[in-house]
Design an enzyme around this catalytic site. Structure first.
Site, PDB file in Angstrom:
ATOM      1  N   HIS A  53       0.840  -1.192   0.000  1.00  0.00           N
ATOM      2  CA  HIS A  53       0.000   0.000   0.000  1.00  0.00           C
ATOM      3  C   HIS A  53       0.880   1.248   0.000  1.00  0.00           C
ATOM      4  CE1 HIS A  53      -3.667  -2.305   1.843  1.00  0.00           C
ATOM      5  NE2 HIS A  53      -3.239  -2.828   0.706  1.00  0.00           N
ATOM      6  N   GLU A  55       1.471   3.668   2.142  1.00  0.00           N
ATOM      7  CA  GLU A  55       2.311   3.958   3.297  1.00  0.00           C
ATOM      8  C   GLU A  55       3.593   3.129   3.285  1.00  0.00           C
ATOM      9  OE1 GLU A  55      -2.050   4.189   4.709  1.00  0.00           O
ATOM     10  OE2 GLU A  55      -0.861   3.136   3.196  1.00  0.00           O
ATOM     11  N   ALA A 170     -30.116   5.745 -38.496  1.00  0.00           N
ATOM     12  CA  ALA A 170     -31.221   4.793 -38.512  1.00  0.00           C
ATOM     13  C   ALA A 170     -30.783   3.423 -39.018  1.00  0.00           C
ATOM     14  CB  ALA A 170     -32.364   5.334 -39.372  1.00  0.00           C
ATOM     15  N   SER A 174     -22.455   4.076 -36.708  1.00  0.00           N
ATOM     16  CA  SER A 174     -22.083   4.943 -35.585  1.00  0.00           C
ATOM     17  C   SER A 174     -20.582   5.204 -35.509  1.00  0.00           C
ATOM     18  CB  SER A 174     -22.548   4.321 -34.263  1.00  0.00           C
ATOM     19  OG  SER A 174     -21.906   3.076 -34.044  1.00  0.00           O
ATOM     20  N   TRP A 176     -17.274   6.828 -37.077  1.00  0.00           N
ATOM     21  CA  TRP A 176     -17.196   7.332 -35.707  1.00  0.00           C
ATOM     22  C   TRP A 176     -17.891   8.672 -35.638  1.00  0.00           C
ATOM     23  CZ3 TRP A 176     -15.634   3.860 -32.284  1.00  0.00           C
ATOM     24  CH2 TRP A 176     -14.778   2.842 -32.692  1.00  0.00           C
ATOM     25  N   ARG A 190     -12.435   3.889 -19.416  1.00  0.00           N
ATOM     26  CA  ARG A 190     -12.509   2.425 -19.352  1.00  0.00           C
ATOM     27  C   ARG A 190     -11.421   1.874 -18.432  1.00  0.00           C
ATOM     28  NH1 ARG A 190     -12.791  -0.195 -25.440  1.00  0.00           N
ATOM     29  NH2 ARG A 190     -14.840   0.616 -26.061  1.00  0.00           N
ATOM     30  N   ASP A 206     -22.239  -4.758 -33.118  1.00  0.00           N
ATOM     31  CA  ASP A 206     -20.938  -4.111 -33.284  1.00  0.00           C
ATOM     32  C   ASP A 206     -19.751  -5.045 -33.085  1.00  0.00           C
ATOM     33  OD1 ASP A 206     -22.291  -1.731 -33.708  1.00  0.00           O
ATOM     34  OD2 ASP A 206     -22.169  -1.118 -31.609  1.00  0.00           O
ATOM     35  N   SER A 228     -29.628 -12.062 -21.698  1.00  0.00           N
ATOM     36  CA  SER A 228     -30.674 -12.856 -21.055  1.00  0.00           C
ATOM     37  C   SER A 228     -30.774 -14.271 -21.600  1.00  0.00           C
ATOM     38  CB  SER A 228     -32.028 -12.156 -21.211  1.00  0.00           C
ATOM     39  OG  SER A 228     -32.025 -10.914 -20.546  1.00  0.00           O
ATOM     40  N   GLY A 311     -26.209   0.215 -25.889  1.00  0.00           N
ATOM     41  CA  GLY A 311     -27.147   0.957 -26.715  1.00  0.00           C
ATOM     42  C   GLY A 311     -28.296   1.558 -25.938  1.00  0.00           C
TER      43      GLY A 311
END
Length: 381
Positions: A53, A55, A170, A174, A176, A190, A206, A228, A311
């Site tokens: 650590h 210290e 649409a 995306s 860039w 990140r 993507d 899911s 998204g």
């Protein structure tokens, strides 16, 4: 007026910032040792988990320079730990070194410490002062405080959009919208996170890697996928980088689910586990993952900061559930018109139903704007 004590604490905070990409899940801590005559004789910051650590690093630095810390003041950005983990108690190391005074920014929220470090120092005759640099230290360790106090990580939702709020055309294009400078800055956010979360829609559309490439980092954040029905392809790019991967699934299916998905669930799970992924079942309502349970589970696993890149569907679900702590939004100076938005949170019937935010930072990054915002009162814990 800046006093010498504040100057030394600012130096300690600067050291703590050097642990930004390094120390998780431990807090980012810096320490400066100052002799009685005002000389800086040692400094250090917390290393990777299992390493020394701040210290101890400062004490080692002083010893390497031939300096004796007896009678010195230790400026440290968090209460010295008082428990035996993978390293020994830092308060005992300071006592053994003969440090006369400790100036700390904050009490450690870890229940294994929580004032015990200060108590042990005072019992040994060490003078203790708490408070200087508290705001900065807490901001630097907001995820650690969130996990220790609430049991869940600090959830930071990142969005890149045009000035009129479009995140993709649409047709889904995306890349860039924002500049290389904004993308590099996003990679720095990140890098400071323990884990990066995305949804299955983003994975399928993507095929992102979700690793840190634009800035140097000693470690890669873990990747978390909300999936899911376990539709993540075993050859997805997110498996390329050598880091832990966790996939959260619902583990049960509603009447409208593709029967083949239910039948193949076990096989899909086995295939993903063969790629090194951990598959966790967190069933919620309507065949979806229980988002709150997922965050509690991530907290139990030591996740301090969760960086979300996904998204509008999952963004909206997290926002509607009140699970987002901070928004990190990059706005490009361009208009794209109709397309995909930042988050599906409507439709609302009145303006009063909108989510109130507080701007906490606005900064130019290349040609773009970086906006930080938090739901009102979010950091009050």
């Amino acid at each position: 007026m800046t006093t010498p004590a504040l100057t030394f604490m600012h130096q300690a905070l600067g050291l703590a910032a050097q642990a930004l990409f390094l120390s998780s899940p431990n807090p980012r801590v810096g320490c400066v040792l100052v002799a009685a005559d005002g000389r800086l004789i040692g400094q250090g910051f917390t290393q990777q988990a299992g390493g020394p650590h701040a210290e101890v690093m400062a004490l080692r630095d002083a010893a390497a320079a031939g300096e004796n810390p007896r009678g010195a003041t230790a400026y440290v950005t968090l209460e010295p730990c008082a428990h035996q983990g993978r390293t020994g108690p830092c308060c005992d190391a300071l006592i053994a070194a003969g440090v006369a005074r400790v100036v700390a920014s904050l009490n450690d929220p870890n229940p294994l410490v929580g004032g015990r470090g200060f108590a042990r120092l005072r019992a040994a005759g060490v003078e203790v002062e708490v408070g200087p640099g508290a705001t900065e230290s807490r901001a630097l360790n907001i995820g650690f405080f969130s996990r220790m106090v609430r049991g869940t990580p600090w959830v930071r939702l990142k969005v890149a959009a045009s000035l009129d709020g479009t995140t993709a055309l649409a047709n889904g294009a995306s890349q860039w919208i924002t500049s290389p400078e904004a993308r590099a800055d996003g990679h720095a956010w990140r890098a400071r996170a323990c884990a990066v979360l995305t949804g299955i829609g983003t994975v399928l559309h993507d095929n992102p890697r979700l690793d840190v490439r634009e800035v140097a980092t000693p470690r890669q954040p873990q990747v978390v996928v909300l999936d899911s029905r376990l539709q993540t392809p075993p050859d997805a790019q997110l498996f390329v980088a050598a880091r832990a991967c966790t996939i959260y699934a619902a583990g049960r299916f509603d009447a409208h689910c593709d029967v083949n998905l239910a039948v193949d669930f076990a096989a899909r799970k086995a295939a993903l586990q063969a790629r090194g992924a951990a598959v966790e079942l967190m069933p919620g309502t309507n065949g979806q993952v229980d988002l709150a349970a997922m965050l509690r589970h991530l907290g139990q696993r030591g996740t301090n900061e969760l960086h979300v890149e996904t998204g509008q569907q999952l963004n909206g679900a997290l926002l509607r559930a009140g699970l987002v702590d901070e928004l990190l939004v990059y706005l490009a100076p361009k208009l794209l018109g109709a397309g995909l938005g930042m988050a599906n949170i409507g439709p609302l019937s009145s303006l009063a139903e909108g989510q109130a935010l507080e701007f906490t930072g606005v900064q130019r990054v290349g040609p773009d704007l970086r906006v930080l915002a938090q739901p009102t009162g979010r950091s009050d814990f």
